[in-house]
Design an enzyme around this catalytic site. Structure first.
Site, mmCIF file in Angstrom:
data_model
loop_
_atom_site.group_PDB
_atom_site.id
_atom_site.type_symbol
_atom_site.label_atom_id
_atom_site.label_comp_id
_atom_site.label_asym_id
_atom_site.label_seq_id
_atom_site.Cartn_x
_atom_site.Cartn_y
_atom_site.Cartn_z
ATOM 1 N N TYR A 26 17.319 -5.942 13.529
ATOM 2 C CA TYR A 26 17.247 -5.680 12.053
ATOM 3 C C TYR A 26 18.038 -6.478 11.319
ATOM 4 O O TYR A 26 17.258 -7.516 10.068
ATOM 5 C CB TYR A 26 16.647 -4.012 11.809
ATOM 6 C CG TYR A 26 16.284 -3.955 10.583
ATOM 7 C CD1 TYR A 26 14.972 -4.432 10.287
ATOM 8 C CD2 TYR A 26 17.301 -3.627 9.651
ATOM 9 C CE1 TYR A 26 14.692 -3.993 8.114
ATOM 10 C CE2 TYR A 26 17.212 -3.225 8.385
ATOM 11 C CZ TYR A 26 15.751 -3.256 7.657
ATOM 12 O OH TYR A 26 14.869 -2.901 6.506
ATOM 13 N N ALA A 42 0.959 -1.303 0.036
ATOM 14 C CA ALA A 42 0.041 0.247 -0.101
ATOM 15 C C ALA A 42 0.593 1.110 -0.383
ATOM 16 O O ALA A 42 0.416 2.337 -0.134
ATOM 17 C CB ALA A 42 -0.757 -0.866 0.758
ATOM 18 N N GLY A 58 6.620 -1.674 -1.992
ATOM 19 C CA GLY A 58 5.571 -2.072 -2.088
ATOM 20 C C GLY A 58 4.587 -0.981 -4.088
ATOM 21 O O GLY A 58 3.859 -1.614 -4.698
#
Length: 272
Positions: free
Chosen positions: A158, A14, A18
């Protein structure tokens, strides 16, 4: 693979990378793009905007949490029910938030593994799930980040998750799997990209000192627009070999040797 007429699923579709990938894929004549995420407002707005640009019902939003196997699987089931096939999966959803590292690991690593397994199950040429004569094969692109190829001590968890994504690409992309399924599994390692993940990175580390170290490290790297990453995704759809890992940094796309990021085997293309 030519994306024309194909059906793509994009997690974290969204916003940011992406959405940029969805735009590029639709520009090349894809049949449908399914945006997957858990923020309904962002997803419905993104699908609405893409449909205004590319035509009615070219993009749809499906609400799902990729840390939940049943929800992720429902995306594949519904996509095949409505559109008869899935050809492209972009495992893009991810967070940088070492403060909540359990969720970070489950999303960044678990989401990728779930996506690959579901692609094998529903897209593989040896699949019988919704395909009596087997699936179409296709490609799974996994967003690994350049921090999966180097250490960043300020964001250790991460970086660890992104190293794990590289491992998934090398293992699931091996010919043992690709020859059976007809699916290429590849890795994309974007450099610093203008997204919220980077914008708020300093606030999401284990300590303020870690956050400062992360910000200092990222600020020394060149920055690029999300549109550049979308073009790189399109290039991989067309040309990338299974198990290959690619760096897109400062708008230049490279094939990378693992594990040494500095050992770049060949320059490929610039999107400047």
């Amino acid at each position: 693979m030519n994306p024309q007429g194909k059906v793509a699923i994009i997690t974290g579709g969204a916003t940011g990378i992406g959405l940029a990938a969805a735009t590029e894929i639709l520009q090349q004549g894809a049949h449908k793009v399914v945006l997957v995420g858990n923020i309904v407002r962002d997803g419905t707005e993104a699908a609405r905007d893409l449909n205004r640009e590319f035509g009615k019902n070219k993009a749809i939003f499906m609400e799902a949490d990729v840390t939940k196997m049943d929800q992720f699987e429902d995306v594949f089931k519904e996509t095949i029910q409505y559109f008869k096939r899935v050809d492209i999966l972009f495992n893009n959803a991810g967070i940088m938030d070492d403060r909540h590292w359990e969720r970070e690991v489950d999303l960044n690593v678990g989401g990728v593994v779930r996506g690959i397994l579901l692609a094998f199950k529903y897209m593989g040429k040896d699949s019988k799930c919704g395909h009596p004569s087997g699936g179409p094969g296709g490609i799974v692109i996994n967003n690994a980040d350049v921090l999966g190829l180097q250490a960043i001590p300020g964001a250790p968890i991460y970086s660890t998750t992104k190293h794990a994504v590289i491992g998934a690409v090398k293992n699931f992309g091996d010919s043992y799997h690709s020859q059976r399924t007809g699916i290429r599994v590849v890795g994309l390692c974007p450099g610093v990209t203008q997204t919220n993940l980077v914008n708020y990175a300093a606030d999401k580390q284990l300590t303020p000192e870690f956050g400062k170290a992360t910000l200092d490290a990222l600020s020394q790297l060149p920055s690029q627009r999300t549109e550049i990453i979308g073009r790189a995704v399109l290039y991989l759809i067309r040309y990338a070999a299974s198990a290959s890992v690619w760096i897109i940094e400062d708008s230049d796309l490279f094939v990378a040797d693992i594990p040494d990021r500095k050992n770049v085997s060949s320059f490929v293309v610039s999107f400047k």
